[in-house]
Design an enzyme around this catalytic site. Structure first.
Site, PDB file in Angstrom:
ATOM      1  N   LYS A 279     -12.136 -12.427   6.867  1.00  0.00           N
ATOM      2  CA  LYS A 279     -10.904 -12.854   7.521  1.00  0.00           C
ATOM      3  C   LYS A 279     -11.042 -14.306   7.976  1.00  0.00           C
ATOM      4  O   LYS A 279     -12.073 -14.696   8.515  1.00  0.00           O
ATOM      5  CB  LYS A 279     -10.610 -11.976   8.739  1.00  0.00           C
ATOM      6  N   GLU A 362      -1.808   6.621  14.939  1.00  0.00           N
ATOM      7  CA  GLU A 362      -0.923   6.950  16.051  1.00  0.00           C
ATOM      8  C   GLU A 362      -0.739   8.456  16.246  1.00  0.00           C
ATOM      9  O   GLU A 362      -0.638   8.929  17.388  1.00  0.00           O
ATOM     10  CB  GLU A 362       0.444   6.282  15.843  1.00  0.00           C
ATOM     11  N   ARG A 390       5.638   6.807  14.170  1.00  0.00           N
ATOM     12  CA  ARG A 390       4.705   7.520  13.300  1.00  0.00           C
ATOM     13  C   ARG A 390       4.162   8.779  13.964  1.00  0.00           C
ATOM     14  O   ARG A 390       3.633   9.664  13.292  1.00  0.00           O
ATOM     15  CB  ARG A 390       3.558   6.584  12.912  1.00  0.00           C
TER      16      ARG A 390
END
Length: 617
Positions: A279, A362, A390
């Site tokens: 990243k 979630e 979700r």
């Protein structure tokens, strides 16, 4: 080089050296533009070579590339003819920060939430097979997204189906040594060589026709083969699920990436290519602080410093909860991979043993919270409004049916702006207030959020506190609640009209009232505080006194708090001229919040104009 690229076919003419030069130019382009517009920087810097290799090997849009989450699709957008639009990235009317099918034929599937790409890719591949078509389908998914259960459901189905499908696991939390990289590349080449498969098949056929010992020898060889694979193939987990595993591959080595993608393209069945990336690659500040540059604001390229930030509603919640937890050891905090975004970093630092980051999961987070509540704890699950969707079934089935004291800290409620349709938090009032046992409240400002967080500790059942994205004024975490459950606040006593506002809309209502008073209209201004339970007595008493009733909310109108008040008045045979301010029955596009509020008639000037029009007509 970058100036010469206007479509994917342009890069197919490039040499390896030119592709490497292109990688460098794309990184400079991304850093330059995102420093001015804001956006997802670290993830896109990490996939530059991977994206170039994908478009070099495959034929988009004939071959279908699906990006999980989609925030790492900027390089894809650059290579597919949208480079000149990057000055408008995430701006109102401009380029989206996520794949959009109406933006380009190369954007195959719209994403924004995590862990969906493998399911979508498998569906596209199955439809391809039914149509007797020939093309590749590729899912690009990050290791973070792989923590979502939906990704594993799809992996299980894809591996079992034996459908031709390529899944690229973009792993940016793992280092790769030269030896491991060389060995894995060698193994990948060996295992994708047609002669390897021919020899393997011929050997199986010969052994199976030698009675009676052939099959026994075959089984013995399979056991030996599996033992060796366990030792030298790092992807045995995926192999067991039915995938051919290739990797890990250095995701910044274009030569290796192109080689393995070409080989995978020729193979049959589900393939998983494990790619290691970094990243923030190429920008030292993003490499050192990838989380900081995940969804970056405007920053100084030379120093990596962002514009000075003030506290947000997330900070207010996080600091208040941390303050409460000092004297209440039953308070625990839960996040689904968003500790900084939800303000729980303060809690995590002070109470690491009572802080739980469950990953991008979630559904699990909601039921995990329910489990802790059953055992006597007071769980606070801090989650963005759009991501709470979700876990809808778990909120009903595991939290509310059992009437458990779980607090949902619903961050980014209302418009979030630049991230668009997939992230706008405009449905939560509607889908939460319909659930039995649920309390839903929304603060008008930072101090009221402090008070509601404290009040939530006293609520014996499930409750949700919804609050917006945005900066706050001064606040005090020592403030105590001066209201009870379901109690509204009458801010202004008026005459002929009433405005019932919820959450951040209270401030807009007060601003609109100044203009109304200049037109000799003096409204009641009521801060509802609660979408459920409503302050029935206050609403009915005021409604009987006025001729016009207006409601204001930053939620869709269908099922919102305006609907709740209409239901209440109808049940009590109170019929007045009624108008609801809120969002229409559509998905709200990306753009700055101010422009979107104006477009949908929710800014103070538009509200005042509409009320004047209706009252004066």
């Amino acid at each position: 080089m970058l100036e010469k690229i206007s479509a994917p076919n342009d890069i197919k003419k490039c040499s390896l050296a030119e592709l490497e030069e292109l990688s460098s130019e794309i990184r400079s382009f991304l850093i330059s533009h995102i420093s001015k517009t804001g956006g997802h920087l670290a993830s896109n810097l990490g996939v530059v070579e991977l994206t170039i290799a994908l478009h070099y090997v495959f034929e988009s849009p004939k071959d279908k590339i699906i990006w999980d989450v989609g925030h790492q699709s900027y390089v894809h957008k650059i290579l597919t003819g949208r480079r000149e639009l990057f000055d408008t990235l995430r701006k109102f009317g401009g380029l989206s920060g996520f794949p959009k099918r109406n933006e380009s034929e190369h954007d195959i599937f719209e994403t924004g939430h995590s862990s969906t790409s493998i399911s979508a890719a498998l569906g596209i591949a199955k439809a391809r097979d039914l149509n007797n078509e020939k093309y590749s389908v590729i899912s690009v998914i990050g290791d973070g997204a792989l923590t979502g259960g939906m990704a594993f459901e799809a992996l299980n189905d894809a591996g079992r189906s034996k459908t031709n499908l390529i899944v690229i696991l973009n792993h940016n939390e793992m280092s790769i040594s030269q030896n491991v990289g060389s060995l894995s590349l060698y193994l990948s080449r060996l295992r994708t060589d047609p002669s390897y498969f021919k020899l393997k098949k011929d050997l199986e056929n010969i052994l199976n026709i030698i009675p009676p010992i052939g099959k026994s020898i075959h089984k013995s060889i399979e056991k030996i083969k599996d033992s060796i694979k366990q030792l030298i193939v790092p992807g045995m987990f995926f192999e067991e699920m039915g995938f051919t595993y290739l990797g890990p591959i250095d995701g910044h080595d274009l030569d290796s990436l192109i080689d393995v993608l070409k080989r995978a393209k020729k193979m049959n069945g589900p393939i998983l290519i494990h790619v290691i990336t970094k990243k923030g690659k190429g920008y030292v500040f993003a490499e050192d602080n990838p989380d900081k540059f995940h969804s970056a604001g405007i920053f100084d390229i030379g120093t990596g410093e962002f514009k000075k930030r003030t506290d947000t509603y997330s900070d207010v919640f996080g600091k208040t909860l941390t303050h409460l937890a000092e004297n209440n050891k039953k308070i625990v905090a839960i996040t689904a991979a968003m500790p900084d975004g939800t303000g729980l970093n303060y809690f995590a630092e002070k109470f690491p043993n009572r802080f739980y980051d469950v990953g991008i999961a979630e559904q699990h987070a909601a039921t995990f919270a329910a489990g802790m509540a059953v055992n006597g704890y007071k769980p606070y699950f801090a989650v963005y409004s759009t991501f709470l969707q979700r876990a809808f079934d778990q909120v009903i089935h595991d939290i509310c049916i059992q009437n458990l004291p779980v607090v949902l800290a619903v961050d980014r409620a209302g418009l979030v702006g630049e991230d668009g349709e997939t992230h706008q938090g405009v449905f939560d009032i509607s889908y939460l207030r319909m659930i039995p046992n649920m309390t839903v409240m929304a603060p008008k400002d930072a101090d009221e959020l402090v008070k509601m967080t404290k009040l939530s500790t006293l609520i014996k059942g499930p409750c949700a506190i919804r609050y917006p994205k945005g900066k706050v004024e001064n606040y005090d975490v020592n403030k105590e609640p001066n209201f009870t459950l379901g109690e509204a606040e009458v801010i202004n006593v008026g005459s002929n009209i009433a405005i019932f506002a919820l959450g951040k809309m209270v401030k807009i209502a007060l601003s609109a009232s100044l203009r109304l008073k200049n037109n000799s209209i003096n409204p009641y201004i009521v801060n509802l505080r609660f979408a459920k339970p409503l302050d029935i007595n206050t609403i009915i008493t005021i409604s009987k006194k006025v001729d016009y009733i207006f409601t204001m909310e930053d939620n869709v109108l269908i099922g919102g708090v305006g609907s709740a008040i209409l239901e209440l008045l109808n049940e009590n045979n109170i019929y007045k001229k009624f108008y609801r301010f809120g969002f229409p029955d559509k998905f709200i596009e990306h753009g700055d919040v101010e422009s979107l509020f104006k477009k949908y008639g929710l800014d103070s000037d538009s509200v005042a104009e509409k009320i004047i029009e209706l009252v004066m007509s």
